[in-house]
Design a protein around this motif. Structure first.
Motif, PDB file in Angstrom:
ATOM      1  N   GLY A 110       0.825  -1.206   0.000  1.00  0.00           N
ATOM      2  CA  GLY A 110       0.000   0.000   0.000  1.00  0.00           C
ATOM      3  C   GLY A 110       0.855   1.251   0.000  1.00  0.00           C
ATOM      4  O   GLY A 110       0.645   2.176  -0.799  1.00  0.00           O
ATOM      5  N   VAL A 111       1.855   1.272   0.875  1.00  0.00           N
ATOM      6  CA  VAL A 111       2.738   2.437   0.960  1.00  0.00           C
ATOM      7  C   VAL A 111       3.469   2.640  -0.367  1.00  0.00           C
ATOM      8  O   VAL A 111       3.493   3.745  -0.923  1.00  0.00           O
ATOM      9  CB  VAL A 111       3.748   2.256   2.123  1.00  0.00           C
ATOM     10  CG1 VAL A 111       4.855   3.299   2.034  1.00  0.00           C
ATOM     11  CG2 VAL A 111       3.037   2.365   3.470  1.00  0.00           C
TER      12      VAL A 111
ATOM     13  N   PHE B  80       1.083   3.945  -3.153  1.00  0.00           N
ATOM     14  CA  PHE B  80       0.710   5.355  -2.984  1.00  0.00           C
ATOM     15  C   PHE B  80       1.901   6.276  -3.197  1.00  0.00           C
ATOM     16  O   PHE B  80       1.771   7.352  -3.782  1.00  0.00           O
ATOM     17  CB  PHE B  80       0.111   5.579  -1.588  1.00  0.00           C
ATOM     18  CG  PHE B  80      -1.253   4.981  -1.405  1.00  0.00           C
ATOM     19  CD1 PHE B  80      -2.159   4.940  -2.460  1.00  0.00           C
ATOM     20  CD2 PHE B  80      -1.650   4.472  -0.168  1.00  0.00           C
ATOM     21  CE1 PHE B  80      -3.422   4.386  -2.288  1.00  0.00           C
ATOM     22  CE2 PHE B  80      -2.904   3.931   0.002  1.00  0.00           C
ATOM     23  CZ  PHE B  80      -3.797   3.880  -1.050  1.00  0.00           C
ATOM     24  N   VAL B  81       3.067   5.848  -2.686  1.00  0.00           N
ATOM     25  CA  VAL B  81       4.244   6.716  -2.799  1.00  0.00           C
ATOM     26  C   VAL B  81       4.601   6.921  -4.274  1.00  0.00           C
ATOM     27  O   VAL B  81       4.959   8.016  -4.696  1.00  0.00           O
ATOM     28  CB  VAL B  81       5.440   6.116  -2.016  1.00  0.00           C
ATOM     29  CG1 VAL B  81       6.745   6.750  -2.454  1.00  0.00           C
ATOM     30  CG2 VAL B  81       5.243   6.313  -0.527  1.00  0.00           C
TER      31      VAL B  81
ATOM     32  N   TYR C 129       1.322   8.816  -6.013  1.00  0.00           N
ATOM     33  CA  TYR C 129       1.069  10.187  -5.573  1.00  0.00           C
ATOM     34  C   TYR C 129       2.355  10.933  -5.257  1.00  0.00           C
ATOM     35  O   TYR C 129       2.356  11.847  -4.446  1.00  0.00           O
ATOM     36  CB  TYR C 129       0.130  10.182  -4.366  1.00  0.00           C
ATOM     37  CG  TYR C 129      -1.235   9.630  -4.704  1.00  0.00           C
ATOM     38  CD1 TYR C 129      -2.104  10.371  -5.497  1.00  0.00           C
ATOM     39  CD2 TYR C 129      -1.622   8.365  -4.276  1.00  0.00           C
ATOM     40  CE1 TYR C 129      -3.355   9.863  -5.845  1.00  0.00           C
ATOM     41  CE2 TYR C 129      -2.857   7.848  -4.613  1.00  0.00           C
ATOM     42  CZ  TYR C 129      -3.721   8.601  -5.404  1.00  0.00           C
ATOM     43  OH  TYR C 129      -4.944   8.099  -5.745  1.00  0.00           O
ATOM     44  N   ARG C 130       3.467  10.534  -5.861  1.00  0.00           N
ATOM     45  CA  ARG C 130       4.700  11.282  -5.628  1.00  0.00           C
ATOM     46  C   ARG C 130       4.497  12.717  -6.122  1.00  0.00           C
ATOM     47  O   ARG C 130       3.734  12.967  -7.065  1.00  0.00           O
ATOM     48  CB  ARG C 130       5.863  10.606  -6.338  1.00  0.00           C
ATOM     49  CG  ARG C 130       5.778  10.693  -7.841  1.00  0.00           C
ATOM     50  CD  ARG C 130       6.812   9.814  -8.510  1.00  0.00           C
ATOM     51  NE  ARG C 130       6.749   9.975  -9.969  1.00  0.00           N
ATOM     52  CZ  ARG C 130       5.872   9.364 -10.735  1.00  0.00           C
ATOM     53  NH1 ARG C 130       4.948   8.557 -10.208  1.00  0.00           N
ATOM     54  NH2 ARG C 130       5.874   9.570 -12.049  1.00  0.00           N
ATOM     55  N   ALA C 131       5.180  13.645  -5.481  1.00  0.00           N
ATOM     56  CA  ALA C 131       5.017  15.049  -5.849  1.00  0.00           C
ATOM     57  C   ALA C 131       5.346  15.228  -7.322  1.00  0.00           C
ATOM     58  O   ALA C 131       6.337  14.694  -7.807  1.00  0.00           O
ATOM     59  CB  ALA C 131       5.928  15.903  -4.986  1.00  0.00           C
ATOM     60  N   GLY C 132       4.512  15.932  -8.022  1.00  0.00           N
ATOM     61  CA  GLY C 132       4.768  16.209  -9.424  1.00  0.00           C
ATOM     62  C   GLY C 132       4.086  15.256 -10.384  1.00  0.00           C
ATOM     63  O   GLY C 132       3.993  15.541 -11.565  1.00  0.00           O
ATOM     64  N   SER C 133       3.595  14.131  -9.884  1.00  0.00           N
ATOM     65  CA  SER C 133       2.913  13.201 -10.789  1.00  0.00           C
ATOM     66  C   SER C 133       1.540  13.777 -11.128  1.00  0.00           C
ATOM     67  O   SER C 133       0.910  14.446 -10.312  1.00  0.00           O
ATOM     68  CB  SER C 133       2.767  11.832 -10.139  1.00  0.00           C
ATOM     69  OG  SER C 133       1.862  11.907  -9.067  1.00  0.00           O
TER      70      SER C 133
ATOM     71  N   ASP D   7      -5.170  12.568 -10.156  1.00  0.00           N
ATOM     72  CA  ASP D   7      -6.294  13.268  -9.528  1.00  0.00           C
ATOM     73  C   ASP D   7      -6.084  13.335  -8.020  1.00  0.00           C
ATOM     74  O   ASP D   7      -5.975  12.307  -7.364  1.00  0.00           O
ATOM     75  CB  ASP D   7      -7.592  12.518  -9.845  1.00  0.00           C
ATOM     76  CG  ASP D   7      -8.758  13.134  -9.098  1.00  0.00           C
ATOM     77  OD1 ASP D   7      -8.722  14.359  -8.843  1.00  0.00           O
ATOM     78  OD2 ASP D   7      -9.699  12.383  -8.761  1.00  0.00           O
ATOM     79  N   ARG D   8      -5.994  14.525  -7.493  1.00  0.00           N
ATOM     80  CA  ARG D   8      -5.820  14.680  -6.047  1.00  0.00           C
ATOM     81  C   ARG D   8      -7.011  15.399  -5.439  1.00  0.00           C
ATOM     82  O   ARG D   8      -6.967  15.832  -4.295  1.00  0.00           O
ATOM     83  CB  ARG D   8      -4.556  15.480  -5.752  1.00  0.00           C
ATOM     84  CG  ARG D   8      -3.269  14.717  -6.033  1.00  0.00           C
ATOM     85  CD  ARG D   8      -2.082  15.482  -5.487  1.00  0.00           C
ATOM     86  NE  ARG D   8      -0.856  14.670  -5.571  1.00  0.00           N
ATOM     87  CZ  ARG D   8      -0.098  14.594  -6.651  1.00  0.00           C
ATOM     88  NH1 ARG D   8      -0.425  15.260  -7.746  1.00  0.00           N
ATOM     89  NH2 ARG D   8       0.990  13.848  -6.646  1.00  0.00           N
ATOM     90  N   HIS D   9      -8.079  15.549  -6.193  1.00  0.00           N
ATOM     91  CA  HIS D   9      -9.202  16.324  -5.685  1.00  0.00           C
ATOM     92  C   HIS D   9      -9.979  15.581  -4.605  1.00  0.00           C
ATOM     93  O   HIS D   9     -10.098  14.367  -4.650  1.00  0.00           O
ATOM     94  CB  HIS D   9     -10.130  16.714  -6.843  1.00  0.00           C
ATOM     95  CG  HIS D   9      -9.531  17.827  -7.657  1.00  0.00           C
ATOM     96  ND1 HIS D   9      -8.763  17.585  -8.768  1.00  0.00           N
ATOM     97  CD2 HIS D   9      -9.543  19.181  -7.474  1.00  0.00           C
ATOM     98  CE1 HIS D   9      -8.334  18.733  -9.261  1.00  0.00           C
ATOM     99  NE2 HIS D   9      -8.792  19.712  -8.496  1.00  0.00           N
ATOM    100  N   HIS D  10     -10.452  16.353  -3.654  1.00  0.00           N
ATOM    101  CA  HIS D  10     -11.283  15.837  -2.559  1.00  0.00           C
ATOM    102  C   HIS D  10     -10.674  14.634  -1.860  1.00  0.00           C
ATOM    103  O   HIS D  10     -11.270  13.559  -1.823  1.00  0.00           O
ATOM    104  CB  HIS D  10     -12.686  15.478  -3.071  1.00  0.00           C
ATOM    105  CG  HIS D  10     -13.293  16.590  -3.844  1.00  0.00           C
ATOM    106  ND1 HIS D  10     -13.549  17.830  -3.292  1.00  0.00           N
ATOM    107  CD2 HIS D  10     -13.665  16.675  -5.149  1.00  0.00           C
ATOM    108  CE1 HIS D  10     -14.069  18.626  -4.216  1.00  0.00           C
ATOM    109  NE2 HIS D  10     -14.140  17.955  -5.353  1.00  0.00           N
ATOM    110  N   PRO D  11      -9.474  14.786  -1.329  1.00  0.00           N
ATOM    111  CA  PRO D  11      -8.950  13.662  -0.541  1.00  0.00           C
ATOM    112  C   PRO D  11      -9.834  13.446   0.689  1.00  0.00           C
ATOM    113  O   PRO D  11     -10.249  14.414   1.321  1.00  0.00           O
ATOM    114  CB  PRO D  11      -7.558  14.138  -0.133  1.00  0.00           C
ATOM    115  CG  PRO D  11      -7.616  15.628  -0.219  1.00  0.00           C
ATOM    116  CD  PRO D  11      -8.620  15.960  -1.284  1.00  0.00           C
TER     117      PRO D  11
END
Lengths: 331, 547
Positions: free
Chosen positions: A39-40, A43-44, A47-51, A54-58
């Motif tokens: 899982g880690v 996600f890492v 969702y790494r910075a810059g990828s 979709d990050r809306h509504h976490p």
């Protein structure tokens, strides 16, 4: 991987089921660790910075999901607890068997002293027959020790001032490690030895080979015989001999309920007899308030165990010799 | 909480440069300076305890006793445990990071009782001095658990000094606990409600409760050991009319919760670090906050799981076993919630974040292997073997020390005004993770094989596993030394840190790095929840140089 052992031998009745629970727990540990790891990692990477994802509504929380991952592990835990507790009780309970071999263990800095009911003594080595339940009654002369046989998956602390017991049944002949598991001072790491599991025939032979005393040509006495001699030598028979009025009669009293002057009832087990020998005033039997029993200063743990063996053997004496036992009548 | 870069005062007066005199440090009432005093003190004990670990692992390279034997070996592992538990792990995060950060996170000028805070450090140092004297005066060979009647009657080391050391240090722990509880209740900035508190504060609140409720019990227990040893009053030794098992009940009544004193603050650190570098509010804040309290409460009712083979009643054992399974659940909840926090985050793999992820892996294994020991039938076999040693170190080193390192790196810029070298930080996270697993993974196998703890010699067939473990220990030591080295280096040569190099939320990042003595100019007002991050916005901003 010849050099790396992973599991100790399974050489007792309980070992197999202990290992099953161990496998189950190992599987659960690997599963959950890998699940968290996967899982880690997922996600890492995702969702790494810059990828560009979709990050809306976490979600800030999710009650159903959180309850699920609280309650499901809870039930899994309780299931493992139940299985393990059941096995624990089975391992602690006496194995119902008439021919159990009862060996006594005395731990002291830094050696194990053992004696078989037939009188044979050994140090740091225990010879036992395969396929026969063994009961160890253990006590320490000084600090805490712990009697540990990994191949049997059993261990029990050996405590000063109180007997602890341990049951097992070996299922495989061979020689196994015996360790002291509770830190006991300077030579703790040298308080080791071995358990030798023999076939019943070999065990009988071993008993025969060791039935002669060190110097004398006399046959060694059983623990009960040694206890009987002590019983006379210490003067116990003055009051406790059959027919004597001085103290409570002892024949047949082992294992019965004893009514004390303070209104309590206690079971006459090994610890009760030990306490009564060392501190006669601690638990006075109802009806004997005005009697005085002297102590025996300097009596050794080994001797107390021999006296207990003798008192237990009185159970099998012909009933005619013993007067009516009021406690048995009560119980 | 607005972006913090505005309040940067380069070259201005801060808590470090306001007065350089030794006297100003030794009489300081500033929580930040006291935190640093603790850091220096515990670093010394980390090095003492750590070098003893290396000596132990060096001895265990061969099956025979050849380097440290009997008494020397026994004294070494005893002082390893005493130094690292009582004088490093217990004060590590609360006394260093907690002292430094709690007032900052709460928007306060200091803790509620600054003088008590300084006194706690002096009391700690008094205990530490006693401990050092005990070490020099011949050492102690009882194990850190001080089991009776070995400790009270039979052992021949400086037992009274050693128990006095732990006894005295305990009071420092109680003082810190009281101080934190009152500070959290009374000193919160306007608007900082309980549900807006950083989880670091929640974790320290739970920790403080245990410190205040549990520590007096160990103090009494150790006092009784000293009394029995010094003047022969029978309490634990059956020869004097005592009960040796009573000691175990009293000892573990504190010492099991003490494990949570050591791990809960670490969990608080991990929540802060993960939230910051995932740019996300911690998933399920309420569950994570309350799970700390659940652990603190349940932790008081599991002590008997250390005593399944002590002759304790079978039925008592069952109760302790089932509660132990229960206490695992809140820890599992935290791990799941941290994992879920990464979902839809904007993840930066900085050194503190790598340490935090390393913590998650190691703590998961540490926690789950605790269930083996909670299972009564399996514990009969595993009790007092290397399995226990491995499990304990997974939680204490893999959990607590790694969390401490995560926190130390994360707040290093705030504490010192300097950045640590990021590349070396990442390398350290990697090296400690590898070294740690190599050290302690083989010990699980050794334990199941039946290797008892506290043995300096062992059967030959286990040598390969011991050699692997010793090799891992040297890698781990290299990782720790590297970390200590570059952190000290950065004090002089590190890049100057801005007020908020990570772009983190939280009041501590609104003050300059390092903060001025009075922390805040005026009283901060909190208008939003903790971790008010926004991953989608963050992706567009890119304003912080270090993430």
């Amino acid at each position: 991987m010849n050099g790396i052992p992973f599991f100790p031998e399974q050489a007792s009745k309980a070992a197999h089921e202990v290992d099953l629970i161990y496998y189950l727990l190992t599987a659960l540990t690997i599963f959950f660790s890998l699940a968290v790891f996967a899982g880690v990692l997922y996600f890492v990477i995702k969702y790494r910075a810059g990828s560009k994802v979709d990050r809306h509504h976490p979600p800030s929380h999710n009650m159903k999901l959180e309850l699920a991952w609280s309650v499901i592990p809870l039930f899994m835990s309780l299931a493992v607890f139940g299985w393990s507790a059941k096995l624990f009780v089975e391992m602690q309970k006496p194995i119902p068997s008439r021919d159990a071999l009862e060996v006594i263990v005395i731990g002291k800095q830094w050696m194990w002293h053992l004696q078989h009911p037939t009188g044979q003594r050994e140090n740091n080595t225990l010879h036992i027959p395969v396929g026969r339940p063994v009961k160890l009654t253990m006590i320490s002369q000084d600090v805490l020790h712990s009697f540990y046989i990994p191949a049997f998956r059993i261990k029990m602390d050996v405590i000063p001032g109180r007997y602890t017991t341990m049951w097992f049944e070996a299922t495989k002949t061979g020689t196994y490690h015996l360790f002291c598991a509770e830190f006991c001072g300077t030579k703790h790491a040298e308080m080791i030895g071995s358990v030798v599991v023999l076939t019943p025939e070999e065990y009988e032979q071993w008993l025969k080979d060791n039935q002669w005393g060190m110097q004398s040509q006399q046959r060694i006495e059983t623990m009960a015989e040694q206890g009987a001699k002590l019983f006379t030598r210490l003067g116990c028979n003055g009051c406790h001999a059959p027919g004597s009025e001085g103290g409570p009669p002892l024949a047949g009293m082992y294992g019965t309920q004893r009514a004390l002057t303070d209104g309590r009832f206690v079971t006459a087990d090994d610890n009760y007899i030990r306490d009564s020998i060392l501190e006669p005033q601690k638990m006075v039997l109802s009806g004997y308030e005005d009697k005085f029993m002297p102590t025996s200063p300097g009596i050794e743990e080994q001797q107390i165990l021999q006296l207990i063996a003798y008192i237990r053997s009185l159970k099998e004496m012909p009933a005619a010799a013993a007067p009516i036992n009021r406690n048995e009548a009560e119980g | 909480m607005s972006a913090a870069t505005t309040s940067q005062h380069k070259g201005s007066v801060n808590y470090l440069n306001c007065d350089y005199s030794l006297k100003s440090w030794l009489t300081t009432l500033d929580h930040k300076r006291i935190g640093l005093l603790y850091l220096i003190a515990i670093l010394i004990f980390f090095l003492i305890g750590g070098s003893m670990a290396l000596m132990i692992r060096y001895e265990l390279l061969t099956p025979e006793g050849d380097f440290l034997m009997s008494d020397t070996y026994n004294k070494t592992f005893t002082m390893h445990g005493v130094a690292l538990i009582f004088f490093f792990l217990i004060p590590s995060i609360p006394a260093v990071l907690g002292n430094f950060l709690l007032p900052l996170m709460l928007g306060a000028k200091d803790v509620a009782f600054p003088r008590l805070n300084l006194l706690s450090w002096y009391v700690f140092m008094a205990g530490a001095t006693l401990g050092t004297i005990a070490l020099v005066a011949g050492g102690v060979d009882t194990g850190w658990t001080f089991y009776t009647p070995l400790s009270s009657t039979f052992a021949h080391g400086a037992v009274v000094l050693a128990v006095s050391a732990a006894f005295v240090a305990g009071f420092s722990s109680i003082m810190t606990g009281v101080n934190f509880i009152v500070t959290i209740h009374m000193m919160r900035a306007p608007g900082l409600t309980w549900s807006r508190l950083p989880l670091f504060v929640w974790a320290h609140y739970a920790t403080s409760l245990i410190q205040v409720l549990g520590t007096p019990v160990i103090a009494i227990t150790l006092f009784l050991v000293g009394v029995e040893r010094a003047i022969g009053i029978g309490i634990f030794d059956p020869k004097l009319g005592g009960d040796p098992v009573l000691f175990q009940h009293l000892f573990w009544f504190y010492s099991h919760p003490a494990v949570y004193i050591m791990i809960l603050p670490g969990m608080g650190v991990i929540s802060e670090v993960i939230a910051c570098f995932a740019r996300r509010r911690i998933f399920g804040y309420d569950f994570v906050a309350y799970s700390s309290l659940a652990i603190a409460v349940l932790g008081f009712f599991v002590w008997g799981h250390h005593m399944f083979v002590s002759g304790q009643s079978m039925y008592a054992g069952m109760v302790f076993s089932v509660i132990t399974f229960l206490v695992a659940i809140p820890s599992a909840v935290k791990i799941f919630n941290w994992t879920a926090t990464l979902y839809k985050g904007s993840i930066h793999l900085t050194a503190p974040m790598l340490f935090a992820l390393s913590f998650m892996g190691l703590f998961t294994i540490g926690g789950l292997t605790g269930l083996f020991l909670a299972s009564m039938a399996v514990d009969i076999h595993l009790h007092d073997t290397y399995f226990v040693v491995a499990h304990f170190h997974y939680v204490m080193v893999g959990g607590q020390i790694i969390a401490f390192l995560a926190g130390l790196h994360f707040w290093w810029p705030k504490m010192t005004g300097r950045m640590y070298p990021e590349g070396l930080g990442k390398l350290s996270a990697l090296v400690t993770f590898i070294g740690f697993n190599l050290t302690f993974m083989p010990q699980f196998i050794l334990g199941y094989m039946g290797m008892p703890r506290r043995y300096h010699s062992y059967p030959e067939e286990w040598q390969v596993l011991h050699v692997l473990s010793s090799a891992g220990a040297s890698v781990l030591a290299a990782g720790f030394l590297l970390t200590i080295g570059y952190l000290i280096w950065s004090l002089w040569y590190g890049e100057k840190a801005s007020a908020n190099p990570w772009g983190a939320k939280g009041l501590e990042w609104q003050v300059p790095s390092p903060p001025p003595t009075e922390n805040f100019e005026g009283k901060p007002i909190v208008k939003e929840e903790a971790y008010h991050y926004s991953p989608e916005l963050h992706e567009e901003e890119k304003e912080y140089e270090h993430v």
